[in-house]
Write an enzyme that holds these catalytic residues in place. Structure first.
Site, PDB file in Angstrom:
ATOM      1  N   CYS A   2       0.869  -1.167   0.000  1.00 22.61           N
ATOM      2  CA  CYS A   2       0.000   0.000   0.000  1.00 22.61           C
ATOM      3  C   CYS A   2       0.905   1.215   0.000  1.00 22.61           C
ATOM      4  CB  CYS A   2      -0.916  -0.002   1.220  1.00 22.61           C
ATOM      5  SG  CYS A   2      -1.909   1.501   1.386  1.00 22.61           S
ATOM      6  N   GLU A 111      -3.852   1.586  -5.752  1.00 25.65           N
ATOM      7  CA  GLU A 111      -2.933   0.537  -6.168  1.00 25.65           C
ATOM      8  C   GLU A 111      -2.796   0.599  -7.682  1.00 25.65           C
ATOM      9  OE1 GLU A 111      -0.145  -1.044  -5.764  1.00 25.65           O
ATOM     10  OE2 GLU A 111      -0.992  -1.663  -3.824  1.00 25.65           O
TER      11      GLU A 111
END
Length: 264
Positions: A2, A111
């Site tokens: 992340c 992402e």
């Protein structure tokens, strides 16, 4: 991993679900990057001797964990994520896993789907948000680092785990999400050892998130407005197959001003 996330909820929307008695005002943030300050929720010490109840407090921490034994942060990798499967064993994370687990409020995360090297396509960014809106709590770790000159700075990392159904076609990792009913157990480092909370470090339930393709505006840290979450226009990229497990890449520090801890 992340590498970017967002917190656009109001202080009130964070205060109630996280059980905070008070919280300072802060602005909506659409593109939070490594080395910037992030809001974390930690458990205070017990109220009195023999009283295992704890209050919760909100504080700021630098996104990028620094263990206390680091001598020169400039020569140490930027630890924005910790793999849930091995955090309790790694020297950089095991003390925090045992004594300093925290919650990290988020409105979602970003992402990038990276196509095979032989492909001419660019990486495609996605805004991964809770289905139906709202906020979630990422599982985090905290360490207070003291520099050689005596200055202290709170630092934090986000725990990650393998993907759920929605994330699998995009990336092989995602943040660990702690459900509200498990907040107390996760934060209770007095009675809950890492082995006692291992069952919480699993992929989010299928359907918990939805992925929205966005433009490459999010790629630049300087872009901090809501436009980074606007759905992308134009044709969809080629179908993206489920990714095989890959070794995560090291994150690069984001540009940050010396007074970055004053953003809130």
């Amino acid at each position: 991993m992340c590498g970017r996330f967002s917190l656009t909820a109001t202080p009130r929307e964070v205060q109630e679900p996280f059980g905070l008695e008070e919280i300072e005002d802060f602005p909506a943030r659409y593109n939070i990057a490594p080395t910037q300050p992030i809001l974390i929720v930690a458990a205070d010490r017990p109220r009195a001797e023999g009283d295992n109840r704890t209050d919760r407090r909100a504080l700021l921490a630098r996104w990028g964990l620094l263990p206390g034994w680091v001598k020169d942060p400039a020569d140490f990798p930027l630890l924005i994520n910790a793999r849930a499967e091995t955090a309790a064993e790694k020297a950089s994370f095991r003390t925090a896993m045992r004594h300093r687990r925290v919650l990290i409020p988020a409105s979602g995360f970003y992402e990038w789907h990276r196509p095979p090297k032989v492909s001419k396509q660019k990486s495609t960014p996605y805004w991964i948000r809770p289905t139906g809106g709202g906020i979630v709590a990422f599982a985090g770790l905290m360490e207070t680092y003291m520099s050689p000159d005596g200055a202290e700075i709170d630092t934090a990392a986000i725990l990650t785990v393998g993907p759920n159904r929605e994330m699998a076609p995009i990336h092989d990792r995602m943040p660990v999400v702690i459900a509200p009913e498990d907040f107390a157990r996760w934060l209770d480092c007095l009675n809950q050892e890492p082995r006692h909370v291992a069952d919480l470090m699993v992929p989010a339930a299928d359907g918990c998130f939805e992925a929205v393709r966005v433009s490459d505006l999010v790629n630049k840290v300087a872009n901090t407005g809501p436009e980074v979450q606007k759905p992308a226009t134009g044709p969809e990229p080629d179908a993206i197959p489920a990714r095989a497990a890959q070794k995560p890449k090291k994150a690069k520090p984001a540009d940050s001003a010396p007074d970055q801890m004053k953003l809130f």
